[in-house]
Design a protein around this motif. Structure first.
Motif, PDB file in Angstrom:
ATOM      1  N   GLU A 289       0.834  -1.197   0.000  1.00 11.62           N
ATOM      2  CA  GLU A 289       0.000   0.000   0.000  1.00 11.62           C
ATOM      3  C   GLU A 289       0.868   1.246   0.000  1.00 11.62           C
ATOM      4  O   GLU A 289       2.083   1.168   0.239  1.00 11.62           O
ATOM      5  CB  GLU A 289      -0.909  -0.024   1.231  1.00 11.62           C
ATOM      6  CG  GLU A 289      -1.816  -1.253   1.297  1.00 11.62           C
ATOM      7  CD  GLU A 289      -2.524  -1.374   2.630  1.00 11.62           C
ATOM      8  OE1 GLU A 289      -2.200  -0.592   3.555  1.00 11.62           O
ATOM      9  OE2 GLU A 289      -3.396  -2.257   2.756  1.00 11.62           O
TER      10      GLU A 289
ATOM     11  N   ASN B  98       1.647   4.030  -4.361  1.00 11.40           N
ATOM     12  CA  ASN B  98       0.340   3.672  -4.899  1.00 11.40           C
ATOM     13  C   ASN B  98      -0.062   2.345  -4.264  1.00 11.40           C
ATOM     14  O   ASN B  98       0.751   1.688  -3.610  1.00 11.40           O
ATOM     15  CB  ASN B  98       0.390   3.546  -6.423  1.00 11.40           C
ATOM     16  CG  ASN B  98      -0.983   3.703  -7.071  1.00 11.40           C
ATOM     17  OD1 ASN B  98      -2.004   3.700  -6.393  1.00 11.40           O
ATOM     18  ND2 ASN B  98      -1.008   3.840  -8.401  1.00 11.40           N
ATOM     19  N   ASN B  99      -1.307   1.969  -4.435  1.00 14.18           N
ATOM     20  CA  ASN B  99      -1.761   0.684  -3.931  1.00 14.18           C
ATOM     21  C   ASN B  99      -1.421  -0.380  -4.973  1.00 14.18           C
ATOM     22  O   ASN B  99      -2.195  -0.635  -5.894  1.00 14.18           O
ATOM     23  CB  ASN B  99      -3.266   0.711  -3.645  1.00 14.18           C
ATOM     24  CG  ASN B  99      -3.744  -0.580  -2.999  1.00 14.18           C
ATOM     25  OD1 ASN B  99      -2.944  -1.408  -2.589  1.00 14.18           O
ATOM     26  ND2 ASN B  99      -5.053  -0.743  -2.903  1.00 14.18           N
TER      27      ASN B  99
ATOM     28  N   SER C   8      -1.313  -3.720  -5.175  1.00 11.48           N
ATOM     29  CA  SER C   8      -1.708  -5.013  -4.607  1.00 11.48           C
ATOM     30  C   SER C   8      -1.244  -6.193  -5.462  1.00 11.48           C
ATOM     31  O   SER C   8      -1.079  -7.302  -4.949  1.00 11.48           O
ATOM     32  CB  SER C   8      -3.225  -5.073  -4.428  1.00 11.48           C
ATOM     33  OG  SER C   8      -3.890  -4.913  -5.665  1.00 11.48           O
TER      34      SER C   8
END
Length: 313
Positions: free
Chosen positions: A232, A256-257, A259
């Motif tokens: 995250e 940034n995320n 994931s």
């Protein structure tokens, strides 16, 4: 009554009660004594039945007054056996209450004795890394409690000055800032991004286990794919070649995320374990990610790590 007395005795002499309440034989005797005290206290002396109150006395009694003479009773006296039985019942109840109180008290004492250890563990804060760069300072919590192998590797490198003078060699806005290659002491080196710690060096895992890890196959450490910590914004994550156990000194800071980089996200083969998160100066890291770069994503104006120090040890 015999059955209730047996239950009191069982409660008093149960091993777990003794263990929780630390009840001695003396305490048990006191509880049993309550049985007989209750019987004696509630068994009045034997008297002949006496007449009921007069109507005027009944009216006064209904108003909360006491118009009758000393020693006068309302209704017939109970028989001695019944009186003793009633007293015994009260004694049993009192014994049960005292035993229950002892159990609660013992349990509370047991919790109190364990509390200091639990409190010390809960109050033990993770260490904090202070990053001094040519553009400013930011701080990050290191998840030593969840990622001891990875964090201990990072701390060992930081404390031995491994990162001092190294530059960010790859920064991409809305993605991440990568750092930690010793070849990037020369900000324009073509080998930047390919280096790591010296092979064969070792460090101690700082989780109290005394475990020692030796860096192998180019200075790499074992993958620590245990805690499900997401990539995250603001998190520190290990860089690797895509192969198992290929991380060493390089890491990146997410802006940034991301994931899809999580080791537990099966949408891609990427597996980058997170080991910390920025607590102060995240805006500075975003600023670094947005500096002008060349075609290899290396900053035109080098951004150097002057030092990394560890606080809270």
């Amino acid at each position: 009554l015999k059955g209730m007395l047996a239950q009191v005795q069982a409660l008093v002499f149960r091993r777990d009660v003794n263990r929780a309440g630390n009840m001695s034989m003396k305490s048990a005797s006191c509880l049993l004594a309550l049985y007989f005290v209750g019987a004696a206290a509630f068994a009045p002396s034997v008297q002949q039945p006496t007449p009921l109150l007069s109507s005027s006395a009944s009216v006064a009694a209904s108003k909360g007054q006491r118009p009758f003479a000393a020693g006068e009773t309302v209704g017939p006296q109970p028989r001695p056996a019944a009186a003793f039985g009633a007293g015994a019942f009260i004694g049993v109840v009192a014994a049960f209450a005292a035993a229950a109180g002892a159990v609660r008290s013992g349990a509370s004492g047991l919790s109190a004795r364990k509390a200091p250890v639990a409190s010390r563990m809960a109050l033990r804060a993770n260490p904090v890394a202070v990053f001094e760069t040519s553009m400013g300072t930011f701080k990050a919590e290191l998840y030593l409690d969840q990622m001891p192998i990875t964090v201990s590797n990072f701390m060992d490198l930081a404390q031995t000055g491994f990162y001092n003078g190294v530059h960010f060699h790859r920064v991409i806005p809305n993605f991440m800032c990568q750092f930690g290659c010793p070849n990037a002491k020369d900000p324009k080196s073509r080998a930047a991004g390919t280096g790591g710690p010296q092979d064969g060096t070792s460090y101690t895992v700082l989780d109290g286990s005394g475990q020692t890890v030796t860096r192998r196959n180019g200075g790499n450490i074992p993958d620590e794919l245990t805690a499900k910590l997401g990539n995250e914004p603001g998190t520190l994550s290990m860089a690797n070649t895509g192969r198992p156990n290929s991380g060493g000194s390089q890491f990146f800071i997410n802006v940034n995320n991301n994931s899809f980089l999580n080791w537990f996200d099966r949408s891609t083969p990427s597996a980058h374990p997170v080991f910390g998160k920025i607590t102060e100066g995240y805006d500075l890291v975003e600023k670094i990610s947005k500096v002008r770069t060349d075609r290899n994503d290396s900053p035109d104006t080098p951004v150097m790590m002057q030092s990394i120090t560890i606080e809270g040890l």
